[in-house]
Structures are given as C-alpha cells and as structure tokens.
Scaffold this motif. Structure first.
Motif, PDB file in Angstrom:
ATOM      1  N   PRO A  38     -12.848 -12.640 -24.127  1.00 11.03           N
ATOM      2  CA  PRO A  38     -14.238 -12.927 -24.500  1.00 11.03           C
ATOM      3  C   PRO A  38     -14.860 -11.765 -25.258  1.00 11.03           C
ATOM      4  O   PRO A  38     -14.421 -10.628 -25.133  1.00 11.03           O
ATOM      5  CB  PRO A  38     -14.915 -13.125 -23.140  1.00 11.03           C
ATOM      6  CG  PRO A  38     -14.140 -12.205 -22.232  1.00 11.03           C
ATOM      7  CD  PRO A  38     -12.716 -12.239 -22.708  1.00 11.03           C
ATOM      8  N   PHE A  41     -18.563  -9.571 -21.702  1.00  9.07           N
ATOM      9  CA  PHE A  41     -18.133  -9.787 -20.324  1.00  9.07           C
ATOM     10  C   PHE A  41     -18.649  -8.623 -19.477  1.00  9.07           C
ATOM     11  O   PHE A  41     -19.237  -7.658 -19.987  1.00  9.07           O
ATOM     12  CB  PHE A  41     -16.605  -9.884 -20.239  1.00  9.07           C
ATOM     13  CG  PHE A  41     -15.873  -8.668 -20.716  1.00  9.07           C
ATOM     14  CD1 PHE A  41     -15.428  -7.704 -19.828  1.00  9.07           C
ATOM     15  CD2 PHE A  41     -15.638  -8.473 -22.074  1.00  9.07           C
ATOM     16  CE1 PHE A  41     -14.750  -6.577 -20.267  1.00  9.07           C
ATOM     17  CE2 PHE A  41     -14.961  -7.346 -22.529  1.00  9.07           C
ATOM     18  CZ  PHE A  41     -14.522  -6.389 -21.615  1.00  9.07           C
ATOM     19  N   THR A 122     -26.422 -12.409 -24.510  1.00  7.27           N
ATOM     20  CA  THR A 122     -26.246 -12.530 -23.067  1.00  7.27           C
ATOM     21  C   THR A 122     -27.489 -11.993 -22.383  1.00  7.27           C
ATOM     22  O   THR A 122     -28.336 -11.362 -23.028  1.00  7.27           O
ATOM     23  CB  THR A 122     -24.990 -11.772 -22.592  1.00  7.27           C
ATOM     24  OG1 THR A 122     -24.742 -12.096 -21.225  1.00  7.27           O
ATOM     25  CG2 THR A 122     -25.168 -10.275 -22.715  1.00  7.27           C
TER      26      THR A 122
END
Length: 357
Positions: A38, A41, A122
């Motif tokens: 990814p 993370f 994120t």
C-alpha cells in the motif's frame, strides 16, 4: 533517468579530425515515484508510513526522495510535514491527531526541479481515551468511564474470549464529549474483557484496554422471609440451577441492616451470612438486636464473590421474652401475672382454656 551528462560539440575537417568545444553540464529529469502497495499504512495518532517505487523508467540507486504531508492539500503558506530518505518509503512524524492528511512523494532533479506523485489521503487516529475504568456492573451489562480526547466519538467493546473467537458486544456514541458507555446483552457470571476506542473522522478505532471484569450472577427470584426471631432471621428463595454457568452462581449471600444499608442514616452495622453452594437456597443471618426493624437483601454470588443483591423487605425482630414471669394473684374471675421488665414496645397477657393456643 536522473543522471548528469557532460556535453561537447565539435567540427570536423576534411580529414575527419574533430575540434570540440565543451558545453555546460546538465541532468536528465527523474521519473515521478510510483505509489507503493500500500501507499499509506501504519497510520497512528501523530504519524503515518508511506511507500513508493522508483518510477518508470526507474530512478537509479542513491536517488533521494521526499515524503510530504499536508492537512490543507498543500495550500500556499500552510505547514507541510516532510521527510527525506534514500529508501522507497519513510515515516512522517509530528502530525496532528484526528486530522485528514494529503500525502505526496517527490524527487528533486539535480537542477532542483520537483517531480511529484500523489500517494493518497488518510486520517490520523484520535488519541486513545484516557484512564478507562469499570464503574458499574450488573448481571448482563458493564459500564466503563474514561477521560475524553479530541475525537468523533467512542466505542466500548466486550468479549468473553478476549476478542478471539465468539461474539463481541459493543456500544458506541458519536459524541466526543461523552466519557461513559454501557455494553449490554452480556452473559451473567462470566468474565468479560473490555476495550474502549476513540474514533476519528473515518471511524477507525484507537483502543485503550480496560481490566477484565465479571458480570454479576443472575438475580434471585421468590425471595421471602421464612422466620424472624429475637436475634436472627431466615430467608429463602428459588434455587438457581447447577448449570450452565450463565444461569448459575457460586453461592448466595444474605445481609441485614437496621439503616437500610445507609439509606436511612449513614453507617450502621451490616450483618451477613453466605453459602458456597447453589442447592441450599436458605440462609439465616444471626447477631441481630431484639425488637429492631431490619432491612434485608439477598443475592447470588459470581466467580469474584460479588453478590447481585435484591431487596428482600424488612421486619422487626422479636422482643425478648418477659423475665421470670410468675402468678402474682389468682382470683375467682381473674389472674394477675408479674415479670421482670425487658426492652420491648409493650406486653400482652393472654389466657385460654385450650392448652395448645
């Protein structure tokens, strides 16, 4: 790709002899980094990890990359958190909790020109709840309280298998200012493991552990006063079954208090009696004072020896018997009896032709 070259240009004479003049050094541009898999993370409260590849065509070994994070999508004049590395990934530290970040990776050419790739967005975790502790327990529920943090809410979870196989019971709130939740539907007389999480904007939890706790045993049914004497009282109830664990208990307890366990007046002596078995559904509490009203409660015991008490009414113990009663006078139509006074609320003298009255 991303290499410095020396350049020269020259003329050729009729015999193919070259005459060069050197130009300035220059470098080819690097390839934009490719997003890793990814790409983002290890997202924590104040940090996250990012990864990328060397791009296509690949940048050579020794290429320096920068990871960059911005809570404003890199708006001019705003703070950008960055790190520099020769690796194909790095950690970004010093982020704000419970905050959306836009993350990019870039390479600077030898001439200082940036070639950048968007890695994604994120949200950092909310700070975990502070000092969570069990504050209440019943036979089917547990309540936990904590110090609040900057979050979008909380979730309380309970598991009898320490979050292995089996059901996980939960309770949640979107109120970040609420410092307590109750999880219900639990099995009685069972150890449950607890954890509470603060939730961020995307709802991923940041857990804090709570000490395990045992729910109370089932409540008793049919509790009644069987007999009351001068200094003792006997109560009984419907016995619990021997199994399963959620339906039984580790014994019973009976308590008596002249202050209704502090409800009528602070303090006061509480007298008790207990048994470790479930088959014997009768207990007697002794040491009571004669001619005093006592309030009773009876409960089943869980594995920790904690009783699930229920009120069992009240009654007055008997007054002491009159001291040394004797006939003081016998007459054709009456009899006089005398005795030594005792602590009582009065006396009553009865006579009957029936010897068994």
């Amino acid at each position: 790709v991303h290499a410095t070259y020396q350049f020269r240009v020259g003329t050729l004479n009729w015999r193919d002899v070259r005459h060069y003049v050197h130009l300035a050094d220059t470098a080819t541009l690097p390839s934009p980094p490719g997003a890793g898999s990814p790409a983002l993370f290890g997202v924590a409260v104040t940090s996250l990890s990012a990864s990328w590849n060397s791009g296509s065509p690949g940048n050579p070994a020794g290429t320096r990359y920068e990871a960059r994070a911005s809570s404003t999508n890199f708006a001019p004049g705003t703070t950008v958190v960055s790190s520099s590395t020769l690796n194909l990934g790095d950690n970004l530290l010093g982020l704000l909790s419970n905050t959306t970040y836009f993350v990019r990776a870039r390479v600077l050419s030898h001439g200082g020109q940036a070639v950048e790739t968007v890695l994604g967005t994120t949200v950092t975790l909310a700070a975990a709840p502070g000092a969570p502790a069990l504050t209440a327990a019943s036979s089917t529920s547990l309540t936990v309280s904590w110090s609040t943090s900057a979050s979008q809410g909380y979730r309380l979870e309970a598991s009898s298998t320490n979050f292995g196989a089996g059901l996980v019971y939960s309770s949640a709130t979107p109120n970040g200012s609420l410092g307590s939740l109750t999880v219900s539907g639990l099995d009685p007389n069972t150890t449950h493991y607890l954890r509470v999480a603060a939730l961020n904007w995307n709802s991923p939890p940041n857990y804090a552990s709570v000490a395990s706790s045992i729910t109370l045993a089932p409540a008793l049914a049919g509790v009644q006063q069987a007999a009351v004497f001068e200094t003792s009282a006997t109560l009984n109830w419907a016995a619990l079954p021997a199994s399963p664990q959620a339906a039984t208990s580790e014994g019973y307890a009976l308590e008596a208090s002249s202050t209704d366990f502090g409800a009528l007046a602070p303090g006061g002596l509480t007298l008790s009696s207990a048994t470790p078995g479930v088959g014997w559904a009768t207990l007697t509490v002794a040491g009571l004072t004669a001619n005093v009203t006592y309030y009773y409660r009876a409960g089943a015991l869980n594995w920790a020896g904690t009783a699930n008490f229920g009120a069992a009414g009240s009654s007055a113990t008997l007054a002491p018997l009159p001291g040394a009663p004797a006939f003081a006078g016998i007459f054709p139509g009456s009899v006089t009896v005398s005795w030594t006074p005792v602590s009582s609320s009065g006396y009553e003298l009865q006579a009957s032709l029936n010897a068994s009255f």
